[in-house]
Enzyme design. Structure first.
Site, mmCIF file in Angstrom:
data_model
loop_
_atom_site.group_PDB
_atom_site.id
_atom_site.type_symbol
_atom_site.label_atom_id
_atom_site.label_comp_id
_atom_site.label_asym_id
_atom_site.label_seq_id
_atom_site.Cartn_x
_atom_site.Cartn_y
_atom_site.Cartn_z
ATOM 1 N N SER A 1 6.013 8.470 2.576
ATOM 2 C CA SER A 1 5.889 9.773 1.928
ATOM 3 C C SER A 1 5.482 10.858 2.917
ATOM 4 O O SER A 1 5.703 12.048 2.672
ATOM 5 C CB SER A 1 4.873 9.704 0.782
ATOM 6 O OG SER A 1 3.576 9.429 1.257
ATOM 7 N N ASP B 1 2.283 -2.464 -7.129
ATOM 8 C CA ASP B 1 1.848 -2.714 -5.754
ATOM 9 C C ASP B 1 0.337 -2.569 -5.603
ATOM 10 O O ASP B 1 -0.280 -3.252 -4.788
ATOM 11 C CB ASP B 1 2.559 -1.757 -4.799
ATOM 12 C CG ASP B 1 4.001 -2.173 -4.533
ATOM 13 O OD1 ASP B 1 4.380 -3.271 -4.962
ATOM 14 O OD2 ASP B 1 4.736 -1.392 -3.906
ATOM 15 N N ALA C 1 5.237 2.866 2.041
ATOM 16 C CA ALA C 1 4.156 3.367 1.185
ATOM 17 C C ALA C 1 3.742 4.774 1.643
ATOM 18 O O ALA C 1 4.559 5.681 1.694
ATOM 19 C CB ALA C 1 2.983 2.383 1.206
ATOM 20 N N ASN D 1 -1.041 -2.696 4.098
ATOM 21 C CA ASN D 1 -0.141 -1.542 4.141
ATOM 22 C C ASN D 1 -0.505 -0.577 5.263
ATOM 23 O O ASN D 1 0.271 -0.380 6.184
ATOM 24 C CB ASN D 1 -0.166 -0.790 2.807
ATOM 25 C CG ASN D 1 0.889 -1.280 1.848
ATOM 26 O OD1 ASN D 1 1.693 -2.150 2.176
ATOM 27 N ND2 ASN D 1 0.898 -0.716 0.649
ATOM 28 N N ASP E 1 -4.447 16.825 9.136
ATOM 29 C CA ASP E 1 -5.029 16.335 7.885
ATOM 30 C C ASP E 1 -5.438 14.874 8.003
ATOM 31 O O ASP E 1 -6.254 14.386 7.220
ATOM 32 C CB ASP E 1 -4.034 16.485 6.733
ATOM 33 C CG ASP E 1 -3.896 17.924 6.270
ATOM 34 O OD1 ASP E 1 -4.705 18.772 6.697
ATOM 35 O OD2 ASP E 1 -2.972 18.207 5.484
#
Length: 333
Positions: free
Chosen positions: A191, A70, A187, A145, A175
């Site tokens: 996560s 990817d 993507a 993405n 963060d």
């Protein structure tokens, strides 16, 4: 008329070099004119790689074939962005969500391409504008993405205000904040705990990263909305804006990032008509049988094994004979 193909690959990987030689051989045998792209320069904000595209004849190519994972496909997207030329990915990586074909199917993929046996699917991309303090004009970028605003100092939090359609929604230390397309939902956003969106969903996903806030859940925002992320002037850390993990700029305190759906989609060549559900099951090796069915299958297998063992000579199905139990032993015979 000569049909032209541009190949993009990861030249530093031995398996990619082998696949490249095979692809060139198969394409030339099928009558294609083949050009190789060996430039790893990432597009920067405000620079649309016009010279590179013109030099390599991207607009004149029927398709851009990508040999890699990817990450390589995202690199190739910088070449085709805005041209309408579709990408055809052959997966040499691990999960390979954007790839259409696997390495062992390379020859078949070339055959399908030669026979015009493919379709083209449009994927939503986002337009990204970064307004920096003291700069009269924004820096303009895009992402297939995701566009991510993250803290620049690892040991500190970045303090932001998240807004939608010109209205502030919430402020918090975190963060970072991910704004992703449906394509990018599998993507970085995935996560980070975001939902999976089917590719045809016309929306933008917002996922805060480790936010110190009660209201910091992933959001799915409509296609005509604009998302803003403001880095507060007194934030403990400045920020960094990264698009697709490749194109990056620093965000001083007081910067603003705007993300909205772009009017120009990115095109992917498709060989398979299988639904996205099948792709999810395949890429993540998802179980598609319930635990009751699995338990029944295990029990049936165990039962069959026991029956075979019982039927075998000397198996559990035979009555063991010992001296004095009414039977005869080998010695007695």
């Amino acid at each position: 008329m000569t049909r032209r193909v541009l190949i993009v690959t990861h030249g530093g990987r031995p398996e990619a070099v082998v696949a490249l030689h095979e692809a060139v051989s198969e394409l030339e045998r099928a009558g294609f004119e083949v050009t190789l792209h060996d430039d790893d320069l990432a597009e920067s904000f405000g620079d649309h790689m016009a010279r590179t595209r013109a030099r390599e004849g991207v607009a004149e190519s029927e398709v851009v074939i990508v040999l890699g994972g990817d990450g390589t496909i995202l690199r190739a997207a910088e070449l085709t962005h805005g041209t309408g030329v579709p990408l055809l990915g052959v997966n040499l990586g691990h999960v390979g969500f954007l790839a259409e074909s696997e390495r062992e199917d390379l020859r078949a993929a070339v055959g399908r391409l030669a026979a015009f046996d493919y379709t083209v699917e449009e994927r939503t991309i986002v337009e990204v504008r970064a307004y920096l303090p003291g700069e009269p004009e924004p820096l303009v970028g895009w992402a297939l993405n995701e566009a991510t605003v993250e803290k620049a100092q690892r040991e500190r939090m970045i303090e932001v205000v998240l807004g939608v359609d010109g209205r502030p929604l919430s402020s918090f230390g975190c963060d970072g904040v991910i704004t992703a397309t449906a394509t990018g939902s599998t993507a970085h956003a995935f996560s980070a705990g975001g939902p999976v969106m089917w590719p045809e969903v016309d929306a933008v996903l917002v996922v805060p990263l480790a936010a110190h806030a009660l209201f910091a859940r992933p959001l799915v925002v409509g296609p005509r909305s604009t998302i803003t992320v403001d880095v507060l002037p007194d934030s403990a850390s400045s920020g960094v804006l990264t698009c697709d993990g490749r194109r990056r700029i620093d965000l001083p305190n007081g910067s603003r990032v705007e993300v909205r759906r772009s009017d120009t989609p990115l095109r992917l060549a498709r060989l398979s008509t299988a639904p996205f559900t099948d792709r999810l099951v395949s890429k993540f090796s998802l179980p598609v049988v319930g635990w009751r069915e699995r338990a029944a299958s295990v029990a049936a297998t165990a039962g069959t094994t026991a029956e075979r063992a019982a039927a075998a000579p000397g198996g559990a199905g035979e009555t063991a004979r010992f001296p004095g139990d009414g039977g005869t032993t080998d010695e007695e015979e």
